[in-house]
Design an enzyme around this catalytic site. Structure first.
Site, PDB file in Angstrom:
ATOM      1  N   HIS A 285      -5.068  14.873   1.676  1.00  0.00           N
ATOM      2  CA  HIS A 285      -4.967  13.419   1.694  1.00  0.00           C
ATOM      3  C   HIS A 285      -4.722  12.952   3.125  1.00  0.00           C
ATOM      4  O   HIS A 285      -3.915  13.527   3.839  1.00  0.00           O
ATOM      5  CB  HIS A 285      -3.798  12.964   0.810  1.00  0.00           C
TER       6      HIS A 285
ATOM      7  N   SER B 241       3.830   6.601  -3.458  1.00  0.00           N
ATOM      8  CA  SER B 241       2.494   6.223  -3.904  1.00  0.00           C
ATOM      9  C   SER B 241       1.525   7.391  -3.704  1.00  0.00           C
ATOM     10  O   SER B 241       0.791   7.781  -4.624  1.00  0.00           O
ATOM     11  CB  SER B 241       2.040   4.990  -3.100  1.00  0.00           C
TER      12      SER B 241
ATOM     13  N   ARG C  99       1.452  -4.771  -4.009  1.00  0.00           N
ATOM     14  CA  ARG C  99       1.942  -4.627  -2.623  1.00  0.00           C
ATOM     15  C   ARG C  99       0.946  -5.195  -1.635  1.00  0.00           C
ATOM     16  O   ARG C  99       1.315  -5.852  -0.663  1.00  0.00           O
ATOM     17  CB  ARG C  99       2.193  -3.139  -2.309  1.00  0.00           C
TER      18      ARG C  99
ATOM     19  N   ASP D 285       1.354   3.380 -10.106  1.00  0.00           N
ATOM     20  CA  ASP D 285       1.017   3.271  -8.674  1.00  0.00           C
ATOM     21  C   ASP D 285      -0.151   2.319  -8.465  1.00  0.00           C
ATOM     22  O   ASP D 285      -0.115   1.486  -7.557  1.00  0.00           O
ATOM     23  CB  ASP D 285       0.687   4.637  -8.076  1.00  0.00           C
TER      24      ASP D 285
ATOM     25  N   LYS E 160       0.201  10.409  -6.948  1.00  0.00           N
ATOM     26  CA  LYS E 160      -1.208  10.652  -7.310  1.00  0.00           C
ATOM     27  C   LYS E 160      -1.553  12.137  -7.172  1.00  0.00           C
ATOM     28  O   LYS E 160      -2.283  12.691  -7.976  1.00  0.00           O
ATOM     29  CB  LYS E 160      -2.134   9.817  -6.412  1.00  0.00           C
TER      30      LYS E 160
HETATM   31  N1  URA Z   1      -2.150   5.176   0.618  1.00  0.00           N
HETATM   32  C1  URA Z   1      -1.657   5.191  -0.652  1.00  0.00           C
HETATM   33  O1  URA Z   1      -2.208   5.826  -1.536  1.00  0.00           O
HETATM   34  N2  URA Z   1      -0.552   4.485  -0.885  1.00  0.00           N
HETATM   35  C2  URA Z   1       0.099   3.760   0.050  1.00  0.00           C
HETATM   36  O2  URA Z   1       1.108   3.177  -0.243  1.00  0.00           O
HETATM   37  C3  URA Z   1      -0.432   3.763   1.353  1.00  0.00           C
HETATM   38  C4  URA Z   1      -1.563   4.481   1.608  1.00  0.00           C
END
Ligand code: URA
Length: 436
Positions: free
Chosen positions: A81, A182, A167, A160, A186
Site C-alpha cells: 500500500h 483507515s 472525512r 472505513d 482494509k
Molecule cells: N488512504 C486511506 O486509505 N485512508 C486514509 O485515511 C488516507 C489515505
C-alpha cells in the site's frame, strides 16, 4: 452511553474505551449514528488525537464492521500500500513482478482523489478493465492466475468507506490515527498475512515532514503487529513526482516500459525495494537481496510483463495495449515546454505537477467526477538533470480542457533552475519493520 457523550469525552481530551469506540464506529456503519455526530467525533480526533491503544481499537472496530477474507489456502499473501503520491504507479510494476515470482497478490486499490492519482484509474486506461470484482470473482481469479487488482468490495471494512467519504467532505483527513486505522483496517480485512507500506514524504504527499511520516509508519507497523501481520514501512521521498509520467494512460505506459527493463531509475528502485520485501515476507526469497534478484530476472525474461497481460485480460481489459502501449488513450495535443537557458533542475514541485494534471482532466476535483485517461504531464528533465537552451524539459498532454492554460503555467512554475550542478535527491529516507 449516548453517542453525544462519547463525542464530548473525545472533545475534552479523554481516552476512549473499546466499548465507546465500538458504539460509535459500528453504530455509524449500521446507520444508527448520524453523519453530524460522526463528523463531530472525527474533528475531535483531529484536535485531540488518539493513543496507540485507542487507534488499535478503532482499527479493530472498522475491521469488524464487515467481513474478513481468509486467504490462507493461497499460502502467505502479501499486500502493498502506498499512502499516495504524484506519478506513483508502483503497484502496476510490482504486483505483476511479485506474482510472476510465485507469490499470490490480491490487491484492493483506490481511485485518485485530490492531486494524488489512484491505481484503479490507471488500470482503467486499459479499455474494459473491471475494478468491481465480487469476493467470489476475486478468489477464483487468485486461484487461476495468482494476481488480482480490484476496488475495495463493499463488504470489507465498510465503516472505513463511510468514514473516509465523510472525512473527505469535513476537513478531517489529515489525522495520523485516522489515516493509520483507515489503511490498516482494509489490509487486515482483505486477508493479508504481511503488508509492505510505502509512506510518502514531501510536498506531494499527505505527510509533509519526515517526523510525521515516521509517526504514521510507526503506528501502522504497531497496528499490523497487534493483528498478527508482518509489516514493513518504507519512507520514500515525494517532493518530486516518481518517474517521468503523471496521468493515467501515460503512467500505465511507463509501468509497461519498466516491466520491459526500460523504465526510469527512481520508479524501478522503489518497485524493486517493495517487491523484494514482499517476496521475503511471502517466503519466496530467503533474503531481500535474493528477492531482488528474482524480480530482476522477471523483468529480464518478460515474466512480469506476461503477468500484467494476464491480469488485464482476466479483468476484461484490452490486453493488446500491454504489448502495444501506443493503443492506450492518447491526448489530442502535446505541448512541449523548452528551457529558456542552459541550467540544472534544482527543484520539481510534485504538488504543482499533481495540480496541473487535475486541471488537464487527469484527476478529480471531487469524488465521482469523470476523468480523462489520456491527459497528463511527462517530465523530460528531473532534479539534477542539465538541460541546454531550447531543450524540451516537459510535455503537457492535453485534450482542450478549460484548465489547460493554468496547467501549462503550473508545470512551468513547478520547475526551479540553477546554473550550478545540483545533487540528485535521496529516494529512500528510512524504513521500519515489525520484526527487526
Ligand atoms: N488512504 C486511506 O486509505 N485512508 C486514509 O485515511 C488516507 C489515505
Amino acid at each position: 452511553m449516548r453517542v453525544v457523550e462519547i463525542v464530548e469525552r473525545k472533545r475534552d481530551g479523554a481516552k476512549l474505551s473499546a466499548g465507546e469506540i465500538d458504539r460509535i464506529v459500528l453504530g455509524y456503519a449500521k446507520g444508527e449514528v448520524p453523519d453530524y455526530q460522526m463528523a463531530a467525533f472525527l474533528m475531535a480526533v483531529v484536535w485531540r488525537g488518539m493513543d496507540d491503544e485507542e487507534t488499535a481499537q478503532l482499527t479493530d472496530a472498522m475491521v469488524r464492521s464487515g467481513e474478513r477474507l481468509d486467504l490462507s489456502r493461497f499460502g502467505r499473501v502479501v499486500d502493498k500500500h502506498s499512502t499516495g503520491g504524484i506519478g506513483d504507479k508502483v503497484t502496476l510494476v510490482v504486483a505483476p513482478l511479485v506474482a510472476a515470482c510465485g507469490a499470490p497478490v490480491a490487491k484492493m486499490s483506490g481511485r485518485g482523489l485530490g492531486i494524488t492519482g489512484g491505481t484503479l484509474d490507471k488500470l482503467e486506461s486499459f479499455r474494459g478493465y473491471r475494478v468491481d470484482l465480487t469476493t467470489r470473482e476475486l478468489l477464483a481469479q487468485l486461484e487461476r492466475i495468482g494476481i488480482v487488482v480490484t476496488g475495495q468490495t463493499k463488504e470489507l471494512a465498510p465503516a472505513d468507506g463511510l468514514m473516509y467519504a465523510l472525512r473527505d467532505q469535513t476537513g478531517t483527513v489529515p489525522a495520523i490515527p485516522l489515516i493509520a486505522s483507515s489503511i490498516m483496517s482494509k489490509k487486515i480485512a482483505a486477508g493479508a498475512h504481511a503488508v509492505v507500506l510505502d509512506v510518502k514524504v514531501g510536498a506531494g504527499a499527505f505527510m509533509r515532514t519526515l517526523a510525521r511520516a515516521k509517526e504514521l509508519a510507526r503506528l501502522m507497523v504497531a497496528i499490523g503487529k497487534a493483528h498478527g501481520l508482518e509489516v514493513t514501512a518504507e519512507l520514500t521521498a515525494m517532493d518530486a513526482p516518481l518517474g517521468r509520467a503523471v496521468g493515467n494512460a501515460l503512467e500505465a505506459a511507463e509501468a509497461i516500459a519498466t516491466l520491459r527493463g526500460e523504465g526510469p531509475s527512481d520508479l524501478r528502485e522503489v518497485a524493486l525495494a517493495a517487491g523484494a520485501e514482499m517476496l521475503f515476507y511471502a517466503r519466496r526469497a530467503r533474503t531481500r537481496a535474493a528477492g531482488r534478484a528474482l524480480l530482476e530476472a522477471a523483468i529480464a525474461d518478460g515474466g512480469g510483463l506476461a503477468k500484467l497481460r494476464a491480469l488485464v485480460a482476466a479483468q476484461g481489459g484490452d490486453a493488446t495495449m500491454v504489448d502495444d502501449p501506443s493503443r492506450l488513450p492518447r491526448a489530442r495535443r502535446v505541448e512541449e515546454l523548452r528551457a529558456e537557458r542552459a541550467a540544472y533542475v534544482a527543484r520539481l514541485d510534485a504538488a504543482g505537477i499533481g495540480l496541473a494534471s487535475v486541471r488537464l482532466g487527469a484527476g478529480r476535483e471531487k469524488k465521482g467526477d469523470p476523468i480523462d485517461h489520456a491527459t497528463g504531464v511527462v517530465l523530460r528533465a528531473k532534479v539534477g538533470d542539465r538541460v541546454a537552451k531550447g531543450q524540451v524539459y516537459a510535455e503537457v498532454h492535453r485534450d482542450d480542457a478549460p484548465g489547460d492554460a493554468e496547467a501549462l503555467d503550473l508545470v512551468r512554475r513547478a520547475f526551479s533552475w540553477k546554473s550550478e550542478r545540483v545533487a540528485r535527491p535521496k529516494l529512500v529516507l528510512g524504513r521500519l519493520t515489525s520484526s527487526r
